[in-house]
Design a protein around this motif. Sequence first.
Motif, PDB file in Angstrom:
ATOM      1  N   GLN A  87       0.811  -1.215   0.000  1.00 29.11           N
ATOM      2  CA  GLN A  87       0.000   0.000   0.000  1.00 29.11           C
ATOM      3  C   GLN A  87       0.852   1.277   0.000  1.00 29.11           C
ATOM      4  O   GLN A  87       0.348   2.365   0.275  1.00 29.11           O
ATOM      5  N   SER A  88       2.136   1.141  -0.330  1.00 28.00           N
ATOM      6  CA  SER A  88       3.019   2.312  -0.388  1.00 28.00           C
ATOM      7  C   SER A  88       2.611   3.235  -1.528  1.00 28.00           C
ATOM      8  O   SER A  88       1.981   2.815  -2.494  1.00 28.00           O
ATOM      9  N   ASN A  89       2.989   4.495  -1.396  1.00 28.53           N
ATOM     10  CA  ASN A  89       2.765   5.510  -2.438  1.00 28.53           C
ATOM     11  C   ASN A  89       1.288   5.752  -2.739  1.00 28.53           C
ATOM     12  O   ASN A  89       0.923   6.050  -3.870  1.00 28.53           O
ATOM     13  N   LYS A  90       0.458   5.622  -1.703  1.00 26.76           N
ATOM     14  CA  LYS A  90      -0.975   5.886  -1.865  1.00 26.76           C
ATOM     15  C   LYS A  90      -1.447   6.986  -0.921  1.00 26.76           C
ATOM     16  O   LYS A  90      -2.645   7.171  -0.727  1.00 26.76           O
ATOM     17  N   GLY A  91      -0.505   7.687  -0.284  1.00 24.63           N
ATOM     18  CA  GLY A  91      -0.851   8.809   0.585  1.00 24.63           C
ATOM     19  C   GLY A  91      -1.065   8.435   2.044  1.00 24.63           C
ATOM     20  O   GLY A  91      -1.333   9.316   2.864  1.00 24.63           O
ATOM     21  N   ILE A  92      -0.936   7.164   2.388  1.00 26.51           N
ATOM     22  CA  ILE A  92      -1.164   6.721   3.771  1.00 26.51           C
ATOM     23  C   ILE A  92      -0.068   7.244   4.684  1.00 26.51           C
ATOM     24  O   ILE A  92      -0.341   7.848   5.730  1.00 26.51           O
ATOM     25  N   GLY A  93       1.181   7.022   4.294  1.00 34.73           N
ATOM     26  CA  GLY A  93       2.307   7.521   5.084  1.00 34.73           C
ATOM     27  C   GLY A  93       2.293   9.032   5.186  1.00 34.73           C
ATOM     28  O   GLY A  93       2.555   9.596   6.250  1.00 34.73           O
ATOM     29  N   LYS A  94       1.983   9.702   4.076  1.00 36.85           N
ATOM     30  CA  LYS A  94       1.916  11.167   4.082  1.00 36.85           C
ATOM     31  C   LYS A  94       0.874  11.652   5.080  1.00 36.85           C
ATOM     32  O   LYS A  94       1.126  12.592   5.846  1.00 36.85           O
ATOM     33  N   ALA A  95      -0.286  11.022   5.099  1.00 35.51           N
ATOM     34  CA  ALA A  95      -1.344  11.420   6.040  1.00 35.51           C
ATOM     35  C   ALA A  95      -0.898  11.205   7.483  1.00 35.51           C
ATOM     36  O   ALA A  95      -1.120  12.060   8.345  1.00 35.51           O
ATOM     37  N   LEU A  96      -0.251  10.072   7.747  1.00 35.57           N
ATOM     38  CA  LEU A  96       0.230   9.797   9.105  1.00 35.57           C
ATOM     39  C   LEU A  96       1.312  10.790   9.524  1.00 35.57           C
ATOM     40  O   LEU A  96       1.279  11.323  10.636  1.00 35.57           O
ATOM     41  N   MET A  97       2.279  11.049   8.639  1.00 34.91           N
ATOM     42  CA  MET A  97       3.369  11.960   9.001  1.00 34.91           C
ATOM     43  C   MET A  97       2.849  13.380   9.196  1.00 34.91           C
ATOM     44  O   MET A  97       3.260  14.071  10.130  1.00 34.91           O
ATOM     45  N   THR A  98       1.947  13.811   8.345  1.00 34.56           N
ATOM     46  CA  THR A  98       1.360  15.144   8.494  1.00 34.56           C
ATOM     47  C   THR A  98       0.654  15.251   9.841  1.00 34.56           C
ATOM     48  O   THR A  98       0.784  16.268  10.549  1.00 34.56           O
ATOM     49  N   HIS A  99      -0.050  14.218  10.228  1.00 37.07           N
ATOM     50  CA  HIS A  99      -0.744  14.194  11.515  1.00 37.07           C
ATOM     51  C   HIS A  99       0.256  14.233  12.679  1.00 37.07           C
ATOM     52  O   HIS A  99       0.054  14.985  13.650  1.00 37.07           O
TER      53      HIS A  99
END
Length: 155
Positions: A87-99
């Motif tokens: 599920q990489s490169n689908k915005g999940i990590g970005k959403a978590l890091m932003t949070h």
Amino acid sequence: MVIRKYRKGEELELMEIFISSVHKNAKPYYNEKQLVAWAPSDMDFDLWVTRIGGINPFVAIDNGVILGYADLQDNGYIDHFFVRGGQSNKGIGKALMTHIIHQAQIRGIPELTSDVSLAAEGFFEKFGFCIIKKKRVLIRGVELHNALMRRQLVD
């Protein structure tokens, strides 16, 4: 996607995310022996439950499914940061890091640090983290490489 605190009872799903993340997302960076040492299929579930309760992570949920999780400790340390395998490169990590960055700012935490795998270094760099020290760690008797990374939030 919704980011919220994990709830008791979600530990098994988080374990599955951890194992799949290591074995799929980190596979290009580590050999099979290293992956098995890092995330064995026979992990002690009781120890895992204690660990997850101790770090009290945030979870990223889409359509009722947890796709990733990450924590933020009071001292700014990020102990776990994992996205479900495949599920990489689908915005999940970005959403978590932003949070996490937002939560750190609210709490007045001056810097974030994390021991980051080779697989995650580039991702963390995109969020302003810098490598402080390259490291070699022993996990279950097997050597893995990672890096201590830091991001200043307050000058």
